[in-house]
Design a protein around this motif. Structure first.
Motif, mmCIF file in Angstrom:
data_model
loop_
_atom_site.group_PDB
_atom_site.id
_atom_site.type_symbol
_atom_site.label_atom_id
_atom_site.label_comp_id
_atom_site.label_asym_id
_atom_site.label_seq_id
_atom_site.Cartn_x
_atom_site.Cartn_y
_atom_site.Cartn_z
ATOM 1 N N VAL A 11 0.830 -1.198 0.000
ATOM 2 C CA VAL A 11 0.000 0.000 0.000
ATOM 3 C C VAL A 11 0.869 1.255 0.000
ATOM 4 C CG1 VAL A 11 -1.632 1.345 1.392
ATOM 5 C CG2 VAL A 11 -2.006 -1.112 1.043
ATOM 6 N N GLU A 12 1.912 1.243 0.795
ATOM 7 C CA GLU A 12 2.791 2.408 0.907
ATOM 8 C C GLU A 12 3.520 2.710 -0.398
ATOM 9 O OE1 GLU A 12 6.857 3.475 3.273
ATOM 10 O OE2 GLU A 12 5.266 2.493 4.414
ATOM 11 N N ASN A 13 3.816 1.680 -1.176
ATOM 12 C CA ASN A 13 4.610 1.858 -2.391
ATOM 13 C C ASN A 13 3.807 1.759 -3.685
ATOM 14 O OD1 ASN A 13 7.536 2.065 -1.459
ATOM 15 N ND2 ASN A 13 6.747 0.344 -0.277
ATOM 16 N N ALA A 14 2.505 1.607 -3.583
ATOM 17 C CA ALA A 14 1.668 1.460 -4.775
ATOM 18 C C ALA A 14 1.662 2.741 -5.607
ATOM 19 C CB ALA A 14 0.246 1.102 -4.371
ATOM 20 N N PRO A 15 1.672 2.612 -6.932
ATOM 21 C CA PRO A 15 1.562 3.807 -7.772
ATOM 22 C C PRO A 15 0.144 4.363 -7.713
ATOM 23 C CG PRO A 15 1.529 1.826 -9.120
ATOM 24 C CD PRO A 15 1.787 1.385 -7.708
ATOM 25 N N ARG A 16 0.005 5.658 -8.001
ATOM 26 C CA ARG A 16 -1.325 6.275 -8.100
ATOM 27 C C ARG A 16 -1.884 6.009 -9.489
ATOM 28 N NH1 ARG A 16 -1.708 12.257 -6.881
ATOM 29 N NH2 ARG A 16 -3.896 11.777 -7.113
ATOM 30 N N ARG A 17 -3.154 5.686 -9.552
ATOM 31 C CA ARG A 17 -3.825 5.399 -10.820
ATOM 32 C C ARG A 17 -4.572 6.634 -11.320
ATOM 33 N NH1 ARG A 17 -7.737 0.872 -9.190
ATOM 34 N NH2 ARG A 17 -7.943 2.331 -7.470
ATOM 35 N N PHE A 18 -4.587 6.779 -12.645
ATOM 36 C CA PHE A 18 -5.355 7.857 -13.242
ATOM 37 C C PHE A 18 -5.842 7.431 -14.617
ATOM 38 C CE2 PHE A 18 -1.006 8.609 -14.635
ATOM 39 C CZ PHE A 18 -1.145 8.966 -15.964
ATOM 40 N N ALA A 19 -6.820 8.172 -15.099
ATOM 41 C CA ALA A 19 -7.327 7.978 -16.457
ATOM 42 C C ALA A 19 -7.130 9.261 -17.231
ATOM 43 C CB ALA A 19 -8.809 7.618 -16.432
ATOM 44 N N ILE A 20 -6.876 9.118 -18.515
ATOM 45 C CA ILE A 20 -6.892 10.266 -19.413
ATOM 46 C C ILE A 20 -8.236 10.192 -20.124
ATOM 47 C CG2 ILE A 20 -5.856 11.364 -21.422
ATOM 48 C CD1 ILE A 20 -3.165 10.259 -20.447
ATOM 49 N N VAL A 21 -9.065 11.188 -19.844
ATOM 50 C CA VAL A 21 -10.442 11.201 -20.325
ATOM 51 C C VAL A 21 -10.572 12.211 -21.456
ATOM 52 C CG1 VAL A 21 -12.836 11.696 -19.663
ATOM 53 C CG2 VAL A 21 -11.308 10.522 -18.062
ATOM 54 N N GLN A 22 -11.235 11.785 -22.520
ATOM 55 C CA GLN A 22 -11.534 12.695 -23.622
ATOM 56 C C GLN A 22 -13.024 12.996 -23.583
ATOM 57 O OE1 GLN A 22 -9.826 10.479 -26.929
ATOM 58 N NE2 GLN A 22 -8.193 11.998 -27.024
ATOM 59 N N GLU A 23 -13.343 14.287 -23.650
ATOM 60 C CA GLU A 23 -14.730 14.741 -23.609
ATOM 61 C C GLU A 23 -15.087 15.376 -24.948
ATOM 62 O OE1 GLU A 23 -15.221 15.918 -18.995
ATOM 63 O OE2 GLU A 23 -13.898 17.204 -20.181
ATOM 64 N N TYR A 24 -16.306 15.135 -25.382
ATOM 65 C CA TYR A 24 -16.737 15.620 -26.682
ATOM 66 C C TYR A 24 -18.257 15.802 -26.683
ATOM 67 C CZ TYR A 24 -17.307 10.578 -26.846
ATOM 68 O OH TYR A 24 -17.631 9.287 -26.529
ATOM 69 N N TRP A 25 -18.752 16.398 -27.738
ATOM 70 C CA TRP A 25 -20.187 16.647 -27.881
ATOM 71 C C TRP A 25 -20.741 15.751 -28.976
ATOM 72 C CZ3 TRP A 25 -22.845 19.821 -24.624
ATOM 73 C CH2 TRP A 25 -22.070 20.628 -23.801
ATOM 74 N N VAL A 26 -21.888 15.123 -28.689
ATOM 75 C CA VAL A 26 -22.579 14.281 -29.666
ATOM 76 C C VAL A 26 -24.048 14.700 -29.663
ATOM 77 C CG1 VAL A 26 -23.278 11.936 -30.287
ATOM 78 C CG2 VAL A 26 -21.028 12.326 -29.279
ATOM 79 N N GLY A 27 -24.519 15.186 -30.775
ATOM 80 C CA GLY A 27 -25.918 15.583 -30.865
ATOM 81 C C GLY A 27 -26.338 16.589 -29.814
ATOM 82 N N GLY A 28 -25.462 17.520 -29.480
ATOM 83 C CA GLY A 28 -25.778 18.532 -28.490
ATOM 84 C C GLY A 28 -25.623 18.087 -27.049
#
Length: 96
Positions: A20-37
């Motif tokens: 737990v002390e040495n675990a890497p931090r997790r993240f996501a790269i999120v892409q946001e967009y518009w579809v049909g308004g």
């Protein structure tokens, strides 16, 4: 991890604490967009940030693996292949 004469349970607790002390931090790269308004999003890549500040990402849709100095740099790289808005979303809290 060297532990003098402890019970198996105490040993396992110590191993778990070490992980737990040495675990890497997790993240996501999120892409946001518009579809049909309407606004929508998808995960473009998953990443791990290690204690040495090195970031590694794995593409969600394409088999890709890259190393970056920061999560934000990785997001900038991912954003170059699309006109969508791209941002970092951390899965794990900053405190450890």
């Amino acid at each position: 991890m060297s532990v003098p004469d402890v019970s198996p349970e105490e040993y396992e607790e110590g191993v778990h604490a070490l992980v737990v002390e040495n675990a890497p931090r997790r993240f996501a790269i999120v892409q946001e967009y518009w579809v049909g308004g309407q606004r929508d999003a998808h995960v473009a890549a998953w990443g791990l940030r290690f204690d040495d500040e090195q970031v590694r990402i794995h593409g969600e849709e394409r088999e890709a693996y890259k190393v970056f100095p920061t999560a934000e740099t990785a997001a900038t790289f991912v954003s170059r292949v699309t006109e969508d808005s791209t941002r970092v979303v951390w899965v794990d809290s900053a405190a450890r």
